[in-house]
Design a protein around this motif. Structure first.
Motif, PDB file in Angstrom:
ATOM      1  N   GLU A   1       0.863  -1.175   0.000  1.00 51.10           N
ATOM      2  CA  GLU A   1       0.000   0.000   0.000  1.00 51.10           C
ATOM      3  C   GLU A   1       0.901   1.226   0.000  1.00 51.10           C
ATOM      4  OE1 GLU A   1      -3.657   1.488   2.665  1.00 51.10           O
ATOM      5  OE2 GLU A   1      -1.716   1.434   3.695  1.00 51.10           O
TER       6      GLU A   1
ATOM      7  N   GLU B   1       0.389   5.305  -0.480  1.00 48.86           N
ATOM      8  CA  GLU B   1      -0.642   6.322  -0.636  1.00 48.86           C
ATOM      9  C   GLU B   1      -0.204   7.660  -0.065  1.00 48.86           C
ATOM     10  OE1 GLU B   1      -4.023   4.690   1.433  1.00 48.86           O
ATOM     11  OE2 GLU B   1      -3.312   5.387   3.373  1.00 48.86           O
TER      12      GLU B   1
ATOM     13  N   LYS C   1      -2.004  11.326   1.501  1.00 48.85           N
ATOM     14  CA  LYS C   1      -3.254  11.738   2.148  1.00 48.85           C
ATOM     15  C   LYS C   1      -3.268  13.261   2.288  1.00 48.85           C
ATOM     16  CE  LYS C   1      -4.815   9.117   5.410  1.00 48.85           C
ATOM     17  NZ  LYS C   1      -5.226   8.431   6.654  1.00 48.85           N
TER      18      LYS C   1
ATOM     19  N   SER D   1       3.981   3.970   2.912  1.00 49.15           N
ATOM     20  CA  SER D   1       4.115   2.674   2.248  1.00 49.15           C
ATOM     21  C   SER D   1       4.192   1.560   3.289  1.00 49.15           C
ATOM     22  CB  SER D   1       5.384   2.700   1.389  1.00 49.15           C
ATOM     23  OG  SER D   1       5.627   1.447   0.825  1.00 49.15           O
TER      24      SER D   1
ATOM     25  N   TYR E   1      -5.613   7.707 -11.804  1.00 52.13           N
ATOM     26  CA  TYR E   1      -5.576   7.449 -10.364  1.00 52.13           C
ATOM     27  C   TYR E   1      -6.993   7.415  -9.809  1.00 52.13           C
ATOM     28  CZ  TYR E   1      -0.605   8.509 -10.510  1.00 52.13           C
ATOM     29  OH  TYR E   1       0.731   8.478 -10.801  1.00 52.13           O
TER      30      TYR E   1
ATOM     31  N   GLU F   1      -7.378  10.448  -0.182  1.00 49.97           N
ATOM     32  CA  GLU F   1      -6.190   9.617  -0.358  1.00 49.97           C
ATOM     33  C   GLU F   1      -6.088   9.209  -1.815  1.00 49.97           C
ATOM     34  OE1 GLU F   1      -6.765   6.187   2.100  1.00 49.97           O
ATOM     35  OE2 GLU F   1      -6.481   7.301   3.953  1.00 49.97           O
TER      36      GLU F   1
ATOM     37  N   GLU G   1      -3.905   6.231  -4.025  1.00 48.49           N
ATOM     38  CA  GLU G   1      -2.964   5.123  -4.002  1.00 48.49           C
ATOM     39  C   GLU G   1      -2.115   5.164  -5.258  1.00 48.49           C
ATOM     40  OE1 GLU G   1      -3.862   1.248  -2.698  1.00 48.49           O
ATOM     41  OE2 GLU G   1      -5.305   1.934  -1.209  1.00 48.49           O
TER      42      GLU G   1
ATOM     43  N   THR H   1       0.129  13.349   4.612  1.00 49.11           N
ATOM     44  CA  THR H   1       0.833  12.069   4.530  1.00 49.11           C
ATOM     45  C   THR H   1       1.893  12.055   5.624  1.00 49.11           C
ATOM     46  OG1 THR H   1       0.527  12.027   2.133  1.00 49.11           O
ATOM     47  CG2 THR H   1       2.232  10.574   3.040  1.00 49.11           C
TER      48      THR H   1
END
Length: 155
Positions: free
Chosen positions: A4, A6, A8, A61, A98, A116, A118, A137
């Motif tokens: 994952e 991402e 934010k 991540s 995205y 968010e 990804e 993030t």
């Protein structure tokens, strides 16, 4: 195992609403947590549930393992969750290759709206929609785990 990755952001305006392609309600809680891993249960709508294990210290991540589980089991696990069960509506927006997920929180976190995106790699630079606000993030205050467990001692 999936990775994952991402970013934010806080959301600065409601302009995103005109781009929404689909929405779903989510209830989620945490049933286990340590400094570098967590186990989350999530009920999506009324008829789908998932158990998710996340491992890693980075908030951008992490390794992620997800499994479908019976909704009845998820309901029982939510009863055993520590902290607050998070309630939100997730709105999906597709743009420039995205998928942006805009989470509008209700319940204990009423008024919080975060977005968010990804990515496949940490160095990707998706075009940022104008309706985004401050990037958060890596700001633990906006992680779902912290939102669910504020005031709860976690190992």
């Amino acid at each position: 195992m999936a990775k994952e990755i991402e970013r934010k952001f806080l959301v600065a305006s409601d302009d995103w609403r005109q781009e929404v392609e689909d929405s779903s309600t989510i209830r989620q809680g945490y049933i286990a947590s340590m400094s570098d891993r967590s186990v989350r249960v999530r009920i999506l709508g009324q008829d789908r549930a998932r158990l998710t294990i996340k491992i890693g210290r980075s908030l951008m991540s992490r390794d992620e393992f997800e499994y479908d589980i019976p909704v009845r089991d998820a309901e029982e696990l939510l009863q055993a969750a520590f902290g607050t069960v998070i309630e939100k509506t997730r709105h999906c927006i597709r743009r420039d290759g995205y998928v942006w997920e805009v989470d509008v929180f209700s319940g204990a976190h009423q008024g919080l709206v975060v977005a968010e995106v990804e990515m496949q790699a940490e160095d990707e630079q998706p075009a940022l929609p104008a309706w985004l606000g401050q990037e958060v993030t890596g700001d633990e205050r906006y992680s779902n785990l912290v939102l669910a467990t504020s005031g709860v001692e976690v190992a």
